[in-house]
Structure formats: C-alpha cells, structure tokens
Design a protein around this motif. Sequence first.
Motif, PDB file in Angstrom:
ATOM      1  N   CYS A 110      36.126  28.489  34.662  1.00 22.25           N
ATOM      2  CA  CYS A 110      36.385  29.615  33.761  1.00 22.25           C
ATOM      3  C   CYS A 110      35.311  29.771  32.782  1.00 22.25           C
ATOM      4  O   CYS A 110      34.739  29.013  32.072  1.00 22.25           O
ATOM      5  CB  CYS A 110      37.762  29.193  32.934  1.00 22.25           C
ATOM      6  N   VAL A 136      39.293  26.920  37.578  1.00 23.58           N
ATOM      7  CA  VAL A 136      40.621  27.903  37.714  1.00 23.58           C
ATOM      8  C   VAL A 136      41.205  27.725  38.994  1.00 23.58           C
ATOM      9  O   VAL A 136      42.130  28.342  39.372  1.00 23.58           O
ATOM     10  CB  VAL A 136      40.036  29.202  37.625  1.00 23.58           C
ATOM     11  N   SER A 173      45.725  35.455  42.762  1.00 23.27           N
ATOM     12  CA  SER A 173      44.797  35.529  41.309  1.00 23.27           C
ATOM     13  C   SER A 173      44.351  33.991  41.034  1.00 23.27           C
ATOM     14  O   SER A 173      45.143  33.231  41.741  1.00 23.27           O
ATOM     15  CB  SER A 173      45.335  36.269  40.227  1.00 23.27           C
ATOM     16  N   LEU A 178      44.085  31.255  37.817  1.00 27.34           N
ATOM     17  CA  LEU A 178      44.626  31.299  36.700  1.00 27.34           C
ATOM     18  C   LEU A 178      43.860  30.113  35.962  1.00 27.34           C
ATOM     19  O   LEU A 178      43.979  28.822  36.458  1.00 27.34           O
ATOM     20  CB  LEU A 178      46.004  31.117  36.591  1.00 27.34           C
ATOM     21  N   THR A 190      44.348  27.045  33.470  1.00 27.79           N
ATOM     22  CA  THR A 190      45.589  26.376  32.952  1.00 27.79           C
ATOM     23  C   THR A 190      45.313  25.789  31.508  1.00 27.79           C
ATOM     24  O   THR A 190      46.151  25.353  30.762  1.00 27.79           O
ATOM     25  CB  THR A 190      45.892  24.971  33.891  1.00 27.79           C
ATOM     26  N   GLY A 234      44.919  30.207  29.922  1.00 29.71           N
ATOM     27  CA  GLY A 234      45.583  31.232  30.512  1.00 29.71           C
ATOM     28  C   GLY A 234      44.685  32.577  31.158  1.00 29.71           C
ATOM     29  O   GLY A 234      45.085  33.477  31.445  1.00 29.71           O
ATOM     30  N   TRP A 235      43.367  32.545  30.852  1.00 35.90           N
ATOM     31  CA  TRP A 235      42.545  33.544  31.310  1.00 35.90           C
ATOM     32  C   TRP A 235      42.747  33.527  33.037  1.00 35.90           C
ATOM     33  O   TRP A 235      42.616  32.795  33.732  1.00 35.90           O
ATOM     34  CB  TRP A 235      41.156  33.213  31.064  1.00 35.90           C
ATOM     35  N   THR A 236      42.923  34.667  33.316  1.00 37.48           N
ATOM     36  CA  THR A 236      43.246  35.154  34.811  1.00 37.48           C
ATOM     37  C   THR A 236      42.148  35.922  35.429  1.00 37.48           C
ATOM     38  O   THR A 236      41.761  37.002  34.775  1.00 37.48           O
ATOM     39  CB  THR A 236      44.470  35.596  34.879  1.00 37.48           C
ATOM     40  N   TYR A 237      41.870  35.631  36.890  1.00 38.61           N
ATOM     41  CA  TYR A 237      40.766  36.396  37.372  1.00 38.61           C
ATOM     42  C   TYR A 237      41.261  36.918  38.694  1.00 38.61           C
ATOM     43  O   TYR A 237      42.002  36.423  39.516  1.00 38.61           O
ATOM     44  CB  TYR A 237      39.420  35.397  37.522  1.00 38.61           C
TER      45      TYR A 237
END
Length: 456
Positions: free
Chosen positions: A90, A97, A107, A109, A111, A114-117
């Motif tokens: 991340c 991630v 996607s 994530l 943990t 919570g940044w999501t790609y």
Amino acid sequence: MLKTKAKSRLPEDFHDLVDPEQATVDRSIFSDEEIYKLELERIFARGWNFMCHESQIPKPGDFFLSFIGDDSVIATRDKTGKLQVFLNTCRHRGNAVCRAEQGHTKSFLCTYHGWTYGLDGKLIGVPGYKDFYHEDLDRSQWGLVAAPHVESYKGFVFACMDPDAPNLNEFLGPVGRIGLDLIAERGRIVPIDGIKKNIIGCNWKLAVDNAFDYYHAPLTHASTIMVRNPRVDKEGNALPPRANSSANDHRVMLGSYGHAISGPKVSETERSLAALLPDHKIEPRVDLAWRDKPETLEAMGPAGIEINSHPNIFPNMWVTESSQVALRIPRGPRSTEVWWFSFVDADLSDERQKAYVEHSNFLHGPSGMNEQEDGENWDQSTRGTASILAKNFPLNYAMNRDRGEVKFDNAGVAYIDTHVNEHAQLWMYMCWADWMTAPDWSSLKQRHESPPTDRF
C-alpha cells in the motif's frame, strides 16, 4: 560521538570474483550480505522475472501472488483483460494489499486503513477523503507501483521493474526461448493446481547451479535411481545403478545475459522406450511425440529439438524435462524458497496426466526424493562458503574448460556437444559478474559476455 558509516567491502568490478581463465569462483558471492542486497537491486529489480502462467489468471480480476527478488508482487488482469503486475504494498503505510496466494477479486484492499485499489492499480477508495484529507490528496499519484514491462511468451508471464530494460524477446534471445519452448511446445499445457513450496538453507545461485550439474547425479541420487530402476542379481540381491548412459551425450547452449542449457540430448534408448511403453505409462522424460510436430521443430530449431534438459532462464527459472518449472526465490544470502509449478497437456488422457503428477511428486518438492537429497548438499555447500578459514579458497568450475567446441546449426544457433561438464555453471557466473558490475541497463548492454563462437 558521531559514528561514520563503514566503507563497503564490495568490489567495483565483480569480474574480480569470477576467473574464467582459471574457472574459479570466489566463495563470498554465496554468503556475503552486501553482495546479496546488491543482487536484489542489480539482478532481480531490473531483470525479467517469471510470474505465472496465463492459464492461472485467465479472466479479469484473477490474480496470482509472486515475487521479484524478495518483493511480493501481484500478477493480475484488469477489466480489459490486460496483464498487470503490481508491487504488493500500500502507498499509505506499506501494508500488503493482497494476502491470498491466488484467487479472484474486484479490487485490492489494504486492511490497515482501507485504501482500495482497482485492477488497473489506481487508488479508487480512501476512507475520510473529504473529512480528513479535505480532498487535497491527489489519488492519481498514489496508485499501486506497476511494473513498466509485462509480457507473455507462449503463455508464460514475465515482468520487469526497470523501464530501461529491453523487451522480453530480446532479453531471452534464442537460448532463453528454446529453454521455454522445451515446455511450451508440449501441447495445450496447463498447470496442476497448487504450487509446491519449501525453504532450503542455501544460496539461490547454488540451487540454480545444480540445474546444470549431472556430475552429482550418480552419487547424490543413487537411492532415487535404485528406487526408480532397481537392479538385482539372480538371487535377488540389490546391485548398484549402472553408469549414466547419457554421460557422454550432452548438449550445451550459452546465451546472453546468463541464460543457459546443459544436459543430455534425447537418446536412442529413450526413443526406443517411448515406442515400447503403453500410452498411459509414458512419463514426461520419455514423452517424445510432441517433438515430432513441424511447428515444434520450427520453434526450437535443429539444435534445440535434440535438447532433453536442463534450461535456466536467468536468473532463477529452471525448466525441467518432466514438464515442471522451478523458481529459486532468494530469502537472504543463506536461504532460498523453492517453488515448483507442474504442467500437463490438457489434451492428455486422465491416465497420462496422473502419471505426470506421480512423476513430479516423486522427484521434486518438499517430499520429492531429488529435492531432499539436493537440499542437504546445497545447505552444507552454503555453510562452506561462509567459513572463516575456507572462504579464502575459491570454488572450482574447470571441468572440460577450453575443450568445448562450439558448432552452429543451420539456423545459426550455437551449441556444444560434449560429456558431463561445467560450462553452463561457469557461464552463469561470468554473466552474473556482468549484471553485478553494470550500474544500469545501458552499461549492461554495452558490456556483457557474448556467447562463445569458437571454444569454451
């Protein structure tokens, strides 16, 4: 008191550690921590690394977790089906991630926060984007780090993190391509579910080195040979295994950037055995029918079509004669994680596929007889390179040195026909010195060993 950083003990020119004239290699390259760290930077971080087979990520959202050196990476397909490879870290706090080894997702994530790609690596979700970041965070600049080069060769996916690297086809050259063709041309190949993984206390280069080594087989693998091909006298007493009938019928091919092939040619004994065995009894090593296809001859050429084993795609991808691929993944100067991918032709009968699985399980992996026997040697050899007293004495790679006559097939591909030898091992270390000395791809292209054209 202010402490100054200790001066590096690394040589400016790593060719000082590999002597092609004397055919010796300095022991330090197998156990020195600084050398190991530079290998991660100058070999793995800028070379082409095998990721997975396309059939392991056939659909958008499918992913496979792999490694470039000791960096975890995600091989996946985005929504358009394009192959992508991302560093599994991340951009916020560095957390992974992706935790699963293989699967399907929409996607990735983190943990931690919570940044999501997205599947294309773009940052698509940031908790508190309005309230905490006040919409000042430029999400377009904080996506996953993507490999600038991702290419596939006949289904085998490779990635390279260096933007200045040549394309995959140029990197492989004829020797690298023939090495992959040894498995890619076998048919509509697919991997058997599950990757066998185990850690051995050895340097990754010694494990790669062993791929070319037929000198050790009669002694190291005597028990394996007796189990597979038991010999008894008239009274039923065990006899020692016969000498290797292919010991004087080897073919060596040396390619730019460290790729090499060295092992027995396809023998008349194997051709006879393949003709006699029932279809469901034919094991990978004596499955020769795929070689008779015109397209296979065109791909591999007159010299390559007679190769039975063993190619290594530099740095650490070994293709076996038994439809398997091994990765020797570095885990420190004295530790290597070995991954085994086993492939079968999807069009083979269930009996034949079962024979392939049994063959691969018997030889390789944590419970494989060869792997257990080899692992003991590699562990002790690595210990021997770190010894205070022994480290000043180089290792010997002189077998058949300067006696290998280079010939060319009608496609212009060079090869050496000889007996058991150490040509490929020495060549690999000579090229290793090229990689370690060159600060960038421009320098490596200008100064790297050219495959021999006369003798080796």
